[in-house]
Design an enzyme around this catalytic site. Sequence first.
Site, PDB file in Angstrom:
ATOM      1  N   ASP A  44       0.834  -1.206   0.000  1.00 41.22           N
ATOM      2  CA  ASP A  44       0.000   0.000   0.000  1.00 41.22           C
ATOM      3  C   ASP A  44       0.874   1.264   0.000  1.00 41.22           C
ATOM      4  OD1 ASP A  44       0.897  -0.120   2.578  1.00 41.22           O
ATOM      5  OD2 ASP A  44      -1.078  -0.089   3.520  1.00 41.22           O
ATOM      6  N   SER A  45       2.208   1.070   0.036  1.00 35.80           N
ATOM      7  CA  SER A  45       3.129   2.193  -0.178  1.00 35.80           C
ATOM      8  C   SER A  45       2.870   2.819  -1.543  1.00 35.80           C
ATOM      9  CB  SER A  45       4.587   1.722  -0.096  1.00 35.80           C
ATOM     10  OG  SER A  45       4.792   0.606  -0.936  1.00 35.80           O
ATOM     11  N   ASP A  83      -1.160  -6.063  -0.411  1.00 38.66           N
ATOM     12  CA  ASP A  83      -1.524  -5.466   0.881  1.00 38.66           C
ATOM     13  C   ASP A  83      -3.037  -5.315   0.986  1.00 38.66           C
ATOM     14  OD1 ASP A  83       0.170  -4.785   3.002  1.00 38.66           O
ATOM     15  OD2 ASP A  83       1.119  -3.175   1.843  1.00 38.66           O
ATOM     16  N   LYS A 112      -1.323  -9.316   2.735  1.00 40.14           N
ATOM     17  CA  LYS A 112      -0.562  -8.872   3.915  1.00 40.14           C
ATOM     18  C   LYS A 112      -1.447  -7.977   4.760  1.00 40.14           C
ATOM     19  CE  LYS A 112       3.077  -5.856   3.714  1.00 40.14           C
ATOM     20  NZ  LYS A 112       2.597  -4.712   4.538  1.00 40.14           N
ATOM     21  N   GLU A 114      -1.461  -5.578   8.446  1.00 36.69           N
ATOM     22  CA  GLU A 114      -0.652  -4.949   9.496  1.00 36.69           C
ATOM     23  C   GLU A 114      -1.302  -5.116  10.859  1.00 36.69           C
ATOM     24  OE1 GLU A 114       0.251  -0.821   8.792  1.00 36.69           O
ATOM     25  OE2 GLU A 114       0.986  -1.201   6.773  1.00 36.69           O
ATOM     26  N   GLU A 182       9.220  -4.101  10.541  1.00 37.94           N
ATOM     27  CA  GLU A 182       9.616  -2.792  10.002  1.00 37.94           C
ATOM     28  C   GLU A 182      10.191  -1.897  11.098  1.00 37.94           C
ATOM     29  OE1 GLU A 182       6.799  -1.015   7.327  1.00 37.94           O
ATOM     30  OE2 GLU A 182       7.891   0.867   7.249  1.00 37.94           O
TER      31      GLU A 182
HETATM   32  O1  KIV Z   1       3.479  -1.063   1.601  1.00 35.36           O
HETATM   33  C1  KIV Z   1       4.628  -1.530   1.544  1.00 35.36           C
HETATM   34  O2  KIV Z   1       5.355  -1.321   0.589  1.00 35.36           O
HETATM   35  C2  KIV Z   1       5.056  -2.356   2.677  1.00 35.36           C
HETATM   36  C3  KIV Z   1       6.447  -2.747   2.799  1.00 35.36           C
HETATM   37  C4  KIV Z   1       7.506  -2.023   2.279  1.00 35.36           C
HETATM   38  C5  KIV Z   1       6.756  -3.778   3.757  1.00 35.36           C
HETATM   39  O3  KIV Z   1       4.262  -2.682   3.483  1.00 35.36           O
END
Ligand code: KIV
Length: 278
Positions: A44-45, A83, A112, A114, A182
């Site tokens: 989600d970055s 994510d 993924k 969090e 992280e």
């Molecule tokens: O959103 C992302 O890119 C991430 C990572 C870099 C671990 O969660």
Amino acid sequence: MRKSIQKIQNFKKEGKKITVLTAYDFSTAKYIDAAGVDIILVGDSLAQVALGYDSTTDIGMDEMLVFTRAVSRGVKDALLVADMPFMSFQVDKVETMKNACKLIKAGANAVKMEGSSDFVIDNIKHLTQNGIPVMGHLGFTPMNVNTIGGNKVQGKDADKTINILKDALKLQSAGCFALVLELMPLQSSQFISQRLRIPTIGIGGGKFCDGQVLVSDDLLGKYDRFKPKFARQYSSLKDIIFNVAKAYCSDVENGVFPSIKESFVLDNEEIEKLENYK
Ligand code: KIV
């Protein structure tokens, strides 16, 4: 064929470091897959680095789905993880399952999530018990940046590290196949990695994690709003893009682009007809 969860987990037993990179588009995914990266993450970055939002909390399911589909088309060999965006899994089990299924249908092999609140852990269990592999994410969790109060290193003393280990063990019991750690001191992530059966993937977590992940735009030198201490920049794509765009503008303005070789040409006979047209 894409790598399996089992293969990724065996890497930990074999002592092979796991390589993970993010991707948000088809062609980047294709090249990093061809380079042999083990896991590709549609993180989600992408909210910040590809869409220009201020925070990862700004992205929703619809956007994650578009990017996951694009990346999936480029991935042949890596395991593809997507994510679960903010508020897609901090909801009831049915909604969490629906959202996870959408990402799987978009081409992800796993999702993924969090955090490790009881609520999130229940949702993770629900997914893993129903055939959806989940990667956990502890230490600094960007979705909770407002609660944490900034991009702060986590597990900075023994007690805090032990608390993160306890959470990590809960995620392992909930069925997570791997865990991102992280922004943590390297001794803290080493302590945790040694006590988990599942592989840990560090980002700003030091070299003792079982694998490493970086945001591809940081690695490529394409995103410049901030440069994390832990990110190694292997190229300066932003300068390449800038210089290429400048060269292009200059060629167009000076009439050197397009050349004859870059143009389609009429036969002489047809040119003559045009010249004689009244
Ligand atoms: O959103 C992302 O890119 C991430 C990572 C870099 C671990 O969660």
